[in-house]
Motif scaffolding. Structure first.
Motif, PDB file in Angstrom:
ATOM      1  N   TYR A   6       0.842  -1.194   0.000  1.00  0.00           N
ATOM      2  CA  TYR A   6       0.000   0.000   0.000  1.00  0.00           C
ATOM      3  C   TYR A   6       0.877   1.244   0.000  1.00  0.00           C
ATOM      4  N   VAL A   7       0.412   2.266  -0.709  1.00  0.00           N
ATOM      5  CA  VAL A   7       1.083   3.556  -0.642  1.00  0.00           C
ATOM      6  C   VAL A   7       0.044   4.652  -0.879  1.00  0.00           C
ATOM      7  N   GLU A   8       0.215   5.763  -0.194  1.00  0.00           N
ATOM      8  CA  GLU A   8      -0.585   6.951  -0.479  1.00  0.00           C
ATOM      9  C   GLU A   8       0.345   7.982  -1.087  1.00  0.00           C
ATOM     10  N   LEU A   9       0.023   8.418  -2.304  1.00  0.00           N
ATOM     11  CA  LEU A   9       0.869   9.350  -3.038  1.00  0.00           C
ATOM     12  C   LEU A   9       0.568  10.785  -2.646  1.00  0.00           C
ATOM     13  N   GLU A  10       1.459  11.691  -3.055  1.00  0.00           N
ATOM     14  CA  GLU A  10       1.334  13.088  -2.655  1.00  0.00           C
ATOM     15  C   GLU A  10       0.043  13.728  -3.154  1.00  0.00           C
ATOM     16  N   ASP A  11      -0.475  13.258  -4.284  1.00  0.00           N
ATOM     17  CA  ASP A  11      -1.706  13.860  -4.821  1.00  0.00           C
ATOM     18  C   ASP A  11      -2.962  13.269  -4.196  1.00  0.00           C
ATOM     19  N   GLY A  12      -2.812  12.399  -3.174  1.00  0.00           N
ATOM     20  CA  GLY A  12      -3.957  11.831  -2.470  1.00  0.00           C
ATOM     21  C   GLY A  12      -4.387  10.472  -2.961  1.00  0.00           C
ATOM     22  N   ALA A  13      -3.831  10.002  -4.084  1.00  0.00           N
ATOM     23  CA  ALA A  13      -4.200   8.674  -4.590  1.00  0.00           C
ATOM     24  C   ALA A  13      -3.715   7.597  -3.634  1.00  0.00           C
ATOM     25  N   GLN A  14      -4.569   6.630  -3.370  1.00  0.00           N
ATOM     26  CA  GLN A  14      -4.237   5.490  -2.511  1.00  0.00           C
ATOM     27  C   GLN A  14      -4.143   4.253  -3.400  1.00  0.00           C
ATOM     28  N   VAL A  15      -3.056   3.513  -3.265  1.00  0.00           N
ATOM     29  CA  VAL A  15      -2.795   2.408  -4.185  1.00  0.00           C
ATOM     30  C   VAL A  15      -2.484   1.137  -3.402  1.00  0.00           C
ATOM     31  N   VAL A  16      -3.156   0.053  -3.776  1.00  0.00           N
ATOM     32  CA  VAL A  16      -2.872  -1.268  -3.221  1.00  0.00           C
ATOM     33  C   VAL A  16      -2.353  -2.148  -4.353  1.00  0.00           C
ATOM     34  N   TYR A  17      -1.283  -2.860  -4.061  1.00  0.00           N
ATOM     35  CA  TYR A  17      -0.673  -3.765  -5.040  1.00  0.00           C
ATOM     36  C   TYR A  17      -0.833  -5.195  -4.553  1.00  0.00           C
ATOM     37  N   ASP A  18      -1.469  -6.024  -5.376  1.00  0.00           N
ATOM     38  CA  ASP A  18      -1.650  -7.440  -5.073  1.00  0.00           C
ATOM     39  C   ASP A  18      -0.434  -8.191  -5.602  1.00  0.00           C
ATOM     40  N   ARG A  19       0.438  -8.612  -4.687  1.00  0.00           N
ATOM     41  CA  ARG A  19       1.692  -9.236  -5.092  1.00  0.00           C
ATOM     42  C   ARG A  19       1.477 -10.610  -5.729  1.00  0.00           C
ATOM     43  N   THR A  20       0.424 -11.295  -5.363  1.00  0.00           N
ATOM     44  CA  THR A  20       0.211 -12.651  -5.881  1.00  0.00           C
ATOM     45  C   THR A  20      -0.267 -12.647  -7.322  1.00  0.00           C
ATOM     46  N   GLU A  21      -0.997 -11.606  -7.729  1.00  0.00           N
ATOM     47  CA  GLU A  21      -1.566 -11.588  -9.078  1.00  0.00           C
ATOM     48  C   GLU A  21      -1.141 -10.376  -9.887  1.00  0.00           C
ATOM     49  N   SER A  22      -0.218  -9.563  -9.339  1.00  0.00           N
ATOM     50  CA  SER A  22       0.283  -8.355 -10.029  1.00  0.00           C
ATOM     51  C   SER A  22      -0.863  -7.439 -10.451  1.00  0.00           C
ATOM     52  N   ARG A  23      -1.826  -7.264  -9.560  1.00  0.00           N
ATOM     53  CA  ARG A  23      -2.937  -6.338  -9.811  1.00  0.00           C
ATOM     54  C   ARG A  23      -2.737  -5.074  -8.991  1.00  0.00           C
ATOM     55  N   VAL A  24      -3.240  -3.969  -9.510  1.00  0.00           N
ATOM     56  CA  VAL A  24      -3.146  -2.694  -8.814  1.00  0.00           C
ATOM     57  C   VAL A  24      -4.536  -2.093  -8.679  1.00  0.00           C
ATOM     58  N   PHE A  25      -4.815  -1.554  -7.491  1.00  0.00           N
ATOM     59  CA  PHE A  25      -6.081  -0.878  -7.206  1.00  0.00           C
ATOM     60  C   PHE A  25      -5.765   0.558  -6.797  1.00  0.00           C
ATOM     61  N   ILE A  26      -6.328   1.499  -7.520  1.00  0.00           N
ATOM     62  CA  ILE A  26      -6.088   2.918  -7.252  1.00  0.00           C
ATOM     63  C   ILE A  26      -7.395   3.557  -6.805  1.00  0.00           C
ATOM     64  N   ARG A  27      -7.344   4.241  -5.677  1.00  0.00           N
ATOM     65  CA  ARG A  27      -8.534   4.956  -5.203  1.00  0.00           C
ATOM     66  C   ARG A  27      -8.196   6.438  -5.048  1.00  0.00           C
ATOM     67  N   ARG A  28      -9.065   7.271  -5.610  1.00  0.00           N
ATOM     68  CA  ARG A  28      -8.933   8.722  -5.476  1.00  0.00           C
ATOM     69  C   ARG A  28     -10.177   9.268  -4.785  1.00  0.00           C
ATOM     70  N   PRO A  29     -10.152   9.356  -3.466  1.00  0.00           N
ATOM     71  CA  PRO A  29     -11.317   9.915  -2.771  1.00  0.00           C
ATOM     72  C   PRO A  29     -11.551  11.355  -3.198  1.00  0.00           C
ATOM     73  N   PRO A  30     -12.791  11.812  -3.183  1.00  0.00           N
ATOM     74  CA  PRO A  30     -13.072  13.203  -3.553  1.00  0.00           C
ATOM     75  C   PRO A  30     -12.513  14.161  -2.501  1.00  0.00           C
ATOM     76  N   ASN A  31     -12.270  15.378  -2.927  1.00  0.00           N
ATOM     77  CA  ASN A  31     -11.855  16.428  -1.986  1.00  0.00           C
ATOM     78  C   ASN A  31     -13.112  17.175  -1.550  1.00  0.00           C
ATOM     79  N   LEU A  32     -13.539  16.914  -0.329  1.00  0.00           N
ATOM     80  CA  LEU A  32     -14.771  17.513   0.189  1.00  0.00           C
ATOM     81  C   LEU A  32     -14.494  18.683   1.123  1.00  0.00           C
ATOM     82  N   ASP A  33     -13.255  19.185   1.092  1.00  0.00           N
ATOM     83  CA  ASP A  33     -12.920  20.306   1.979  1.00  0.00           C
ATOM     84  C   ASP A  33     -13.776  21.529   1.711  1.00  0.00           C
ATOM     85  N   GLY A  34     -14.191  21.705   0.465  1.00  0.00           N
ATOM     86  CA  GLY A  34     -14.985  22.885   0.120  1.00  0.00           C
ATOM     87  C   GLY A  34     -16.467  22.738   0.385  1.00  0.00           C
ATOM     88  N   ALA A  35     -16.913  21.525   0.770  1.00  0.00           N
ATOM     89  CA  ALA A  35     -18.334  21.309   1.054  1.00  0.00           C
ATOM     90  C   ALA A  35     -18.709  21.954   2.383  1.00  0.00           C
TER      91      ALA A  35
END
Length: 644
Positions: A307-336
């Motif tokens: 797992y890693v969280e990048l500077e732009d807020g993207a959260q990434v999980v890497y599945d080592r067994t199947e070489s799959r990547v999951f990227i999540r970009r939560p919305p920025n709700l600070d302005g709500a």
């Protein structure tokens, strides 16, 4: 909202105490006031937490959200997955005077996507979208070529003007990623946003997308996926790693959507996957404190994930067994101005992660006791649990056609109606579409006695079974270990199956099992409450796993239900009687398709007689005749409890 007095146990009880009655109207009042208070608490105090309204699927959350939205002084965005629910919000909005606009989507507003300019263009747009290019970007980038932009702006583009100025806008959870939708608005999520902010690459897609991007980037020192792996895993190449990081974080030099549109295998999130590969193996979490277990190492070693969280807020999980990547970009709700979620079975950990917020409060409309009072006494639900077995049906592998068909036919007989069915998608296909692999099992006998079949995945906010007074939920959903582990990893948990725990004792080493409950027990509860909803209903639950609060409401459990599956021989006797009519045991045993002897045939006839489906005369030898055998559950003898 809890306390020692009965009226303080929950918002529903408090609302009832104000009118000296516990009715559907008072529970709906409690839901309405809960939504209003959740919004006003945030409008009056910018430091207040976002709130989830924990309200059963029957308490009118959708209607109340719309009513409140039009009574606020602040503009509102209502976001929900299903177009049917959006239409419901829009219909309810017609009762009010403020301006309302539906946030445009390609599906509803773009003639090119709808196929008006040919299937080739429609497929091309779909392909670009699947590779991460946004609808607005596509319309402007392809402006000169896109058919719907040739004579002025596409309706998709034109309708954004109304969104900018509307008091209330209605769209999908993905729209929360757009600042112009959420900034300075009260944002109401009608149901959990789910995977709206998630992108998945399997091994082939990952290799193709990264290699495609690298080949087109002359300023980068590598040109394919294997080169990236070599650089990312070699500490002596730190200078090259830094060069790649600097280049990929320079937004002026790299246009991500352009890569997706221009390259056949490209994807807008390819740069994110590249950056994540450079960080995998580094520190994952650094703020959990010295007493917390080492999530970094346990995640990698036990779950084989990274797992890693990048500077732009993207959260990434890497599945080592199947070489799959999951990227999540939560919305920025600070302005709500306020954020409220509506959910019948919320998991706070999931809501926080998916919305990208640090804290969220869950406000329950009804405590467990009041839920039982409301569902059973006020609405009139009756719940019957027909088995203690988990029946994990997501894969379809463990489907028991004989027992399941027997329960369906028995319920249809007992209530003299066609019940609705909810099960997993794979189980629905196995039960009702695939031909049986055993003789004398007739799917059409069952399907003609069923009103409709839905699967768990198609139920989000669904009203298809509203008003139906008899329903059956068959089997439990379970996506498999990997989806649960990946979901947990995105929220900061290492989920590893306890090999000793199975069935109802299944455990992934996380207190209170929030992610398993989300995928299994909560989906079952949502399915059960799709029937009736605002009217009385009897629901048969053909699985052994239920949320504790729902299990407490079961009128009759597995001990009150008998299911005896019929053997091939017994089914053959039933078919022989139906096709050939009355006969002696000897005659019936010699009919086509009957492979058992006279004695066993006679035993089965006696059993069918005890069930009330066969009668005999007093001649010697006895002549056996069908007696309502057309309606007999033909795959199992099922005895259901008599319900008052």
């Amino acid at each position: 909202m809890t306390g020692s007095d009965p009226e303080d146990c929950c918002r529903g009880a408090y609302a009832a105490s104000q009118k000296d009655e516990f009715t559907q109207a008072t529970v709906w009042d409690a839901c309405r006031s809960g939504i209003r208070d959740a919004i006003e608490s945030q409008l009056s105090d910018s430091q207040s937490s976002a709130v989830i309204i924990d309200g059963l699927p029957t308490v009118g959350k959708t209607r109340h959200a719309t009513d409140i939205a039009f009574k606020l002084d602040a503009p509102v965005a209502i976001l929900t997955h299903r177009y049917e629910t959006r239409d419901e919000h829009l219909h309810l909005a017609s009762e009010h005077q403020k301006t309302v606009a539906e946030i445009p989507t390609l599906d509803r507003d773009c003639p090119t996507r709808q196929g008006e300019h040919g299937s080739e263009w429609a497929e091309r747009i779909n392909d670009y979208r699947s590779r991460g290019a946004s609808p607005t970007y596509l319309h402007y980038y392809l402006q000169d070529a896109l058919p719907c932009m040739r004579d002025g702006d596409c309706p998709y583009i034109e309708r954004w003007d109304a969104v900018e100025s509307a008091d209330v806008v209605v769209g999908g959870p993905a729209h929360a990623a757009l600042d112009r939708v959420v900034d300075d608005r009260v944002v109401i999520f009608d149901e959990d946003p789910g995977t709206a902010y998630r992108t998945e690459f399997d091994a082939n897609q990952l290799t193709s997308a990264i290699s495609s991007f690298l080949r087109e980037s002359d300023s980068l020192p590598i040109d394919n996926y294997l080169g990236l792996l070599a650089v990312a895993t070699n500490e002596s190449m730190a200078d090259i790693q830094d060069t790649i990081r600097d280049e990929l974080t320079d937004t002026e030099s790299i246009s991500q959507p352009t890569a997706a549109v221009n390259n056949e295998d490209g994807h807008a999130e390819a740069p994110t996957a590249i950056l994540a590969h450079l960080e995998f193996g580094g520190s994952i979490v650094d703020d959990m404190g010295p007493d917390y277990y080492d999530w970094d190492d346990s995640l990698r070693e036990q779950a084989e994930l990274d797992y890693v969280e990048l500077e732009d807020g993207a959260q990434v999980v890497y599945d080592r067994t199947e070489s799959r990547v999951f990227i999540r970009r939560p919305p920025n709700l600070d302005g709500a101005r306020a954020v409220v979620g509506l959910d019948g079975t919320p998991v706070e950990e999931l809501w926080c992660g998916r919305l990208g917020i640090d804290d969220i409060e869950s406000w329950r409309i009804l405590c467990d006791d009041c839920r039982a009072r409301y569902l059973c006494d006020v609405i009139g639900y009756t719940f019957v649990q027909t088995t203690s077995h988990v029946k994990p049906y997501s894969s379809g592998e463990y489907v028991n056609r004989r027992a399941d068909f027997g329960v369906i036919e028995a319920v249809a007989n007992q209530h003299e109606t066609k019940p609705g069915i909810i099960t997993t998608k794979s189980a629905a296909e196995r039960l009702f579409e695939e031909p049986p692999n055993e003789p004398f099992i007739h799917t059409e006998r069952v399907t003609r006695r069923v009103a409709d079949v839905k699967h768990y995945g198609a139920l989000r906010s669904s009203n298809d079974f509203v008003g139906m007074d008899v329903g059956i939920v068959i089997g439990s959903p379970h996506p498999g270990d990997r989806p649960i582990q990946i979901t947990a990893a995105l929220e900061g948990y290492t989920a590893v199956r306890d090999e000793e725990g199975k069935g109802t004792d299944l455990d992934y080493g996380i207190p209170e099992r929030p992610f398993l409950r989300h995928y299994r027990e909560h989906k079952i509860a949502q399915a059960v409450l799709r029937f009736g909803r605002t009217t009385a209903a009897t629901v048969y639950i053909h699985t052994g796993v239920l949320p504790e609060w729902l299990a407490e409401m079961v009128t009759a459990g597995p001990d009150a239900v008998e299911i005896a599956e019929r053997s091939e021989g017994q089914r053959a006797v039933i078919r022989a009687l139906l096709d050939g009519g009355p006969g002696t045991a000897s005659e019936i045993s010699n009919r086509e398709g009957v492979s058992i002897g006279e004695k066993q045939t006679r035993d089965w006839l006696k059993r069918l007689r005890s069930e009330g489906y066969v009668c005999r005369d007093e001649s010697q030898p006895y002549t056996w005749s069908p007696n309502g055998l057309d309606d007999a559950p033909h795959t199992a003898d099922v005895r259901l409890p008599e319900l008052n």
